[in-house]
Each structure stands twice: as structure tokens, then as C-alpha cells.
Design a protein around this motif. Structure first.
Motif, PDB file in Angstrom:
ATOM      1  N   MET A 203       0.844  -1.198   0.000  1.00  0.00           N
ATOM      2  CA  MET A 203       0.000   0.000   0.000  1.00  0.00           C
ATOM      3  C   MET A 203       0.881   1.250   0.000  1.00  0.00           C
ATOM      4  O   MET A 203       1.976   1.244   0.550  1.00  0.00           O
ATOM      5  N   ALA A 204       0.386   2.298  -0.618  1.00  0.00           N
ATOM      6  CA  ALA A 204       1.096   3.569  -0.648  1.00  0.00           C
ATOM      7  C   ALA A 204       0.113   4.659  -1.021  1.00  0.00           C
ATOM      8  O   ALA A 204      -0.989   4.385  -1.516  1.00  0.00           O
ATOM      9  N   LEU A 205       0.509   5.870  -0.794  1.00  0.00           N
ATOM     10  CA  LEU A 205      -0.322   7.019  -1.112  1.00  0.00           C
ATOM     11  C   LEU A 205       0.366   7.882  -2.149  1.00  0.00           C
ATOM     12  O   LEU A 205       1.600   7.960  -2.210  1.00  0.00           O
ATOM     13  N   ARG A 206      -0.433   8.540  -2.951  1.00  0.00           N
ATOM     14  CA  ARG A 206       0.085   9.506  -3.908  1.00  0.00           C
ATOM     15  C   ARG A 206      -0.165  10.912  -3.388  1.00  0.00           C
ATOM     16  O   ARG A 206      -1.256  11.208  -2.890  1.00  0.00           O
ATOM     17  N   LEU A 207       0.815  11.777  -3.487  1.00  0.00           N
ATOM     18  CA  LEU A 207       0.606  13.192  -3.223  1.00  0.00           C
ATOM     19  C   LEU A 207       0.011  13.787  -4.486  1.00  0.00           C
ATOM     20  O   LEU A 207       0.651  13.786  -5.544  1.00  0.00           O
ATOM     21  N   VAL A 208      -1.246  14.257  -4.413  1.00  0.00           N
ATOM     22  CA  VAL A 208      -1.960  14.611  -5.633  1.00  0.00           C
ATOM     23  C   VAL A 208      -2.254  16.099  -5.784  1.00  0.00           C
ATOM     24  O   VAL A 208      -2.419  16.587  -6.903  1.00  0.00           O
ATOM     25  N   GLN A 209      -2.361  16.854  -4.673  1.00  0.00           N
ATOM     26  CA  GLN A 209      -2.703  18.263  -4.823  1.00  0.00           C
ATOM     27  C   GLN A 209      -2.366  19.026  -3.555  1.00  0.00           C
ATOM     28  O   GLN A 209      -2.144  18.453  -2.493  1.00  0.00           O
ATOM     29  N   VAL A 210      -2.331  20.343  -3.720  1.00  0.00           N
ATOM     30  CA  VAL A 210      -2.237  21.232  -2.571  1.00  0.00           C
ATOM     31  C   VAL A 210      -3.580  21.934  -2.440  1.00  0.00           C
ATOM     32  O   VAL A 210      -4.249  22.254  -3.433  1.00  0.00           O
ATOM     33  N   ASN A 211      -3.992  22.147  -1.223  1.00  0.00           N
ATOM     34  CA  ASN A 211      -5.311  22.672  -0.922  1.00  0.00           C
ATOM     35  C   ASN A 211      -5.167  24.062  -0.309  1.00  0.00           C
ATOM     36  O   ASN A 211      -4.452  24.233   0.679  1.00  0.00           O
ATOM     37  N   PHE A 212      -5.830  25.041  -0.915  1.00  0.00           N
ATOM     38  CA  PHE A 212      -5.846  26.417  -0.404  1.00  0.00           C
ATOM     39  C   PHE A 212      -7.206  26.697   0.236  1.00  0.00           C
ATOM     40  O   PHE A 212      -8.241  26.397  -0.363  1.00  0.00           O
ATOM     41  N   LYS A 213      -7.199  27.293   1.413  1.00  0.00           N
ATOM     42  CA  LYS A 213      -8.421  27.834   1.993  1.00  0.00           C
ATOM     43  C   LYS A 213      -8.537  29.304   1.581  1.00  0.00           C
ATOM     44  O   LYS A 213      -7.542  30.027   1.563  1.00  0.00           O
TER      45      LYS A 213
END
Length: 252
Positions: free
Chosen positions: A1-11
Motif C-alpha cells: 500500500m502507498a499514497l500519492r501526493l496529488v494536490q495542494v489545498n488552499f483555503k
């Protein structure tokens, strides 16, 4: 199992306006998955793909209460390109920012909602990253943070010492994730955090449990119980979101 870094989130106060700024700044397009959310990504991009980290701008009632330790560094290819990019960003609504950087070869700006970012001088390491050179996360212990993020995701650790660590997608494409040692409390407002996503068919709750075993903790940012993602904090308390995976055989 692994995760992908997919986006940056702006508030943001105004997701559409801030999304348009970043789309124009990066030469990307905008779309929306619903009210209060603006998605910024390269035109024709098949998300998720490691060649780019997209931007997700989300409207919140009071963004002044949100403060993260991540910011973007933008890449340039020449001194002339850097000057042209800074001038264009200022025309789009960015402003110069003084965070105590002194006399440095890069330029520090703030976007229209006050989020600080940097326009870097040309650097060979960032020649093939695309417009975003790196996402920088300030921390007190880059070694511990590098250990966490390299085990949490499928990104490769390229270098690490007491002051700095650098990771990149295992595919060797797209921007970097850099962990930079800083002293003292944060004095800069940034409303930017990371979003990661399991691969199609993987189990969200199993990934969350794996992250907890690595040192992550549950975080409450007012998300409620009816969301499809999970909010966690890394080993230094930086909040991030684990998005729901796609069904097997379906791309996101």
C-alpha cells in the motif's frame, strides 16, 4: 500500500477569484466540482498524475483562523523569465512580501489572499518540474518528517540532512516536496496543506491505520462526519487530507 501526493489545498474567502489567480499564474485551467470549490490544473490533465500537483481552492467562512506551514516555490528558466513572471504576477494581483528574507536571489510574493510564495531564480534541479518547482513545508526536524513522508507515500527521498530534505515522485517527474528546518514560531500566513490519495482499489481506512502507525494523528478542522476523506496530522502536527480512493479500474 502507498499514497500519492496529488494536490495542494488552499483555503480562501473567494475560491473562484483565488483559483483564477493561480490558474493565470501557472498557465493552467480552472474547473469546479461544486459550490465553494475551484480546481486548478494543467489543461488536458488526467488527474491524478505525478507530472503535476494540482491546486484545490476551497472557500471557508473565516480563512484567518487557518494557518499551515506549507508554501509553493515557482520555477523559472532564466533571469529574464523570472523578471517577466514576477511582473506578470504583480499585474495579476500579487504583492511583494517581506518575511525577513534579506538579500536573496529569489523573490517573495503574496497572492491576493495573503498566502506567501516564492519565485525562484533559475536552478538546474527544477528545470523539468513544470511551473511549480516544489512544495515547501517548514518543520523543526527534517529527518523525522522525511522518514514519515517517505514511508507514508510512494515518493522517493533524494536527500536529507539536519536542515533540509527533498522528495519526489518515484516516477522522477513533477515538482518536489521539500522539508525545511525553521526556528521559532511561524510568522507567515499560509492556508495551504497537502492532499494525498490511495491508489484505485486500495482501502481508505487501512491507509489511515497505516498512517497512524507511522505517527500520524487524527485532526479535527470542522470537517464533520459526512465527508469522504479523512483529516490527519503528520508527526509535527501539520494537517493533511487523505482522499477517498477511486474504485479499481477507474481513474480520478
Amino acid at each position: 500500500m502507498a499514497l500519492r501526493l496529488v494536490q495542494v489545498n488552499f483555503k480562501a474567502r473567494d475560491d473562484a477569484a483565488l483559483g483564477r489567480f493561480w490558474a493565470d499564474a501557472l498557465g493552467w485551467g480552472v474547473s469546479s466540482e461544486g459550490p465553494g470549490v475551484t480546481n486548478v490544473e494543467p489543461v488536458g490533465f488526467d488527474w491524478p498524475d505525478p507530472t503535476a500537483l494540482c491546486i484545490d481552492v476551497v472557500a471557508v467562512p473565516d480563512p484567518e483562523t487557518v494557518k499551515y506551514r506549507a508554501h509553493l516555490d515557482l520555477a523559472t528558466t532564466s533571469a529574464a523569465h523570472k523578471d517577466e513572471l514576477v511582473a506578470r504576477l504583480l499585474e495579476l494581483g500579487a504583492t511583494h512580501a517581506d518575511i525577513g528574507q534579506g538579500d536573496v536571489p529569489w523573490t517573495v510574493l503574496a497572492d491576493p489572499e495573503g498566502n506567501v510564495f516564492c519565485v525562484l531564480e533559475p536552478r538546474e534541479i527544477y528545470r523539468d518540474t513544470g511551473p511549480i518547482a516544489t512544495v515547501v513545508v517548514n518543520c523543526t526536524d527534517p529527518r523525522a518528517m522525511a522518514r514519515f513522508w517517505s514511508e507514508a507515500t510512494d515518493w522517493t527521498l533524494h536527500e536529507v540532512d539536519d536542515d533540509h530534505a527533498r522528495l519526489r515522485s518515484a516516477s522522477g517527474v513533477g515538482p518536489y516536496l521539500e522539508l525545511l528546518r525553521t526556528e521559532g514560531p511561524e510568522t507567515v500566513w499560509n492556508r495551504v496543506h497537502l492532499d494525498v490519495k490511495p491508489y484505485a482499489g486500495d482501502d481508505l481506512e487501512a491507509e489511515v491505520e497505516r498512517l497512524r502507525a507511522l505517527g500520524a494523528s487524527d485532526a479535527d478542522v470542522g470537517q464533520g462526519d459526512d465527508v469522504s476523506w479523512r483529516v490527519l496530522a503528520d508527526v509535527e502536527g501539520n494537517e493533511f487530507c487523505v482522499l477517498a480512493p477511486d474504485k479499481a479500474g477507474v481513474s480520478g
